[in-house]
Design an enzyme around this catalytic site. Structure first.
Site, mmCIF file in Angstrom:
data_model
loop_
_atom_site.group_PDB
_atom_site.id
_atom_site.type_symbol
_atom_site.label_atom_id
_atom_site.label_comp_id
_atom_site.label_asym_id
_atom_site.label_seq_id
_atom_site.Cartn_x
_atom_site.Cartn_y
_atom_site.Cartn_z
ATOM 1 N N CYS A 1 0.838 -1.207 0.000
ATOM 2 C CA CYS A 1 0.000 0.000 0.000
ATOM 3 C C CYS A 1 0.870 1.254 0.000
ATOM 4 O O CYS A 1 1.338 1.695 1.051
ATOM 5 C CB CYS A 1 -0.924 -0.019 1.214
ATOM 6 S SG CYS A 1 -1.916 1.476 1.335
ATOM 7 N N CYS B 1 -0.414 4.115 2.104
ATOM 8 C CA CYS B 1 -0.277 3.943 3.561
ATOM 9 C C CYS B 1 1.171 4.163 3.996
ATOM 10 O O CYS B 1 1.427 4.772 5.028
ATOM 11 C CB CYS B 1 -0.672 2.535 4.002
ATOM 12 S SG CYS B 1 -2.141 1.886 3.240
ATOM 13 N N ASP B 2 2.134 3.644 3.237
ATOM 14 C CA ASP B 2 3.504 3.527 3.742
ATOM 15 C C ASP B 2 4.544 4.360 2.990
ATOM 16 O O ASP B 2 5.691 4.437 3.432
ATOM 17 C CB ASP B 2 3.940 2.046 3.694
ATOM 18 C CG ASP B 2 3.023 1.177 4.542
ATOM 19 O OD1 ASP B 2 2.563 1.658 5.576
ATOM 20 O OD2 ASP B 2 2.760 0.025 4.149
#
Ligand code: NAP
Length: 315
Positions: A134, A137-138
């Site tokens: 992701c 997300c990261d």
């Protein structure tokens, strides 16, 4: 007393929210079981430019939040739980949400698909320490670093482009020399000066679990057979998804890759059980098609409940 609902919807992505909106407006008081990844794939994406009605695009998480609010306005109820087991041989259908059980007169499966992993020896040990599926997300954690993205489809292109916001260099590794990605996405990635392409190459492993961080990859050129180490700070996977249908195996028909088989768009072999969105769609897999089949499943569930006795208010 055991809880019995008119309609239970498994999954809270685009298909699930749309099914919730339609069944809520039909006064069926649907219960949405949010699942492991609430909001589904749209909640992990950035700008969505191909959902009609948003000429300037809309951020995926905003779109999904809007859908949820719209369904809740008409009485859809959301529960943070996931389906562990189901018995579709009894009617109403028996659903196990962990230790809690409930019954559903009609069931809409909108459980979507989850990110696929490469299955490398060290991959699972480094998830959350530089291995990710992701980018949204990261990606932030790798500001000023070099990053690798694996895959040759639209997801990989989208991830690579997004990650150039943070990374000094993104290397996109693909196992072939032609791409599954749409022309527009591929060209965007190719035009980006921070993105470098490494084709005909597979990742054999990721280093270094003993340091609790990604320090590099073991790569193999599939044409020459050359194996070599490639330094990087992160490995992002954009290699597609697996359908979330394991809890129905043996009870509903699936294809070779585990996608639920449907006929007449959203019907499964069990009357009163409908499947919509990515869990049954290996061909289109778009937000708009997921929403469309979510609507179809809701209308079929409504018809089923009308035919099978009076629809009582949710207990
Ligand atoms: P996809 O189109 O199935 O592409 C998966 C890619 O990963 C393929 O290039 C595949 O290689 C590669 N791959 C799969 N397993 C692999 C493995 N074990 N090792 C190495 N490579 C592997 O999946 P996707 O990119 O997630 O896209 C899915 C759908 O969503 C598509 O319809 C896409 O258009 C859509 N989508 C759209 C957008 C957008 O419009 N913004 C963004 C994301 C996704 P091969 O090509 O060799 O099989």
């Amino acid at each position: 007393m055991s809880e019995t609902r008119n309609v239970v919807i498994i999954g809270s992505g685009c298909a699930g929210h749309t099914a919730a909106l339609y069944t809520a407006r039909a006064k069926l008081s649907p219960l949405v079981v949010e699942g492991h990844e609430p909001g589904g794939q749209l909640s992990l994406t950035t700008l969505v430019e191909n959902f009609p009605g948003f000429p300037d695009g809309i951020m995926g998480p905003q779109l999904i939040e809007n859908m949820r609010k719209q369904a809740e306005r008409f009485g859809a109820e959301y529960r943070l739980a996931h389906l562990s087991r189901a018995d579709l041989t009894q009617s109403p259908f028996l659903l196990h949400l962990g230790h809690h059980q409930l019954h559903a007169r009609a069931l809409i499966i909108a459980s979507g698909a989850s990110a696929r992993w490469l299955g490398l020896p060290n991959e699972q040990k480094l998830i959350g320490h530089g291995v990710s599926s992701c980018a949204t997300c990261d990606g932030f954690f790798f500001s000023g670093k070099e990053i690798v993205v694996v895959g040759g489809g639209d997801s990989a292109m989208e991830e690579a482009i997004f990650l150039t916001r943070f990374a000094t260099k993104v290397t996109l590794i693909h196992r072939r020399d032609s791409f599954r990605a749409s022309k527009i996405m591929l060209e965007r990635a190719q035009r980006n000066p921070k993105i470098h392409f490494l084709t005909d190459t597979v990742v054999e492993d990721v280093y270094d679990p003993s340091k609790q961080e990604v320090t590099g990859l073991k790569l193999r050129n599939v044409k020459t057979g050359e194996v070599y180490d490639f330094p990087t700070s992160a490995l992002f996977l954009g290699i597609g998804h697996e359908p979330n249908a394991k809890m129905f195996h043996g009870q509903l028909e699936t294809d070779a890759e585990g996608y639920l088989k449907t006929h007449n768009y959203v019907h499964t072999r069990v009357h009163g059980v409908y499947a919509c969105g990515d869990v049954q769609d290996r061909r289109y897999r778009q937000a708009i098609t997921a929403a469309g089949t979510g609507c179809m499943a809701a209308l079929e569930a409504e018809r089923f409940l009308e035919e099978h006795g009076p629809v009582k208010p949710a207990e």
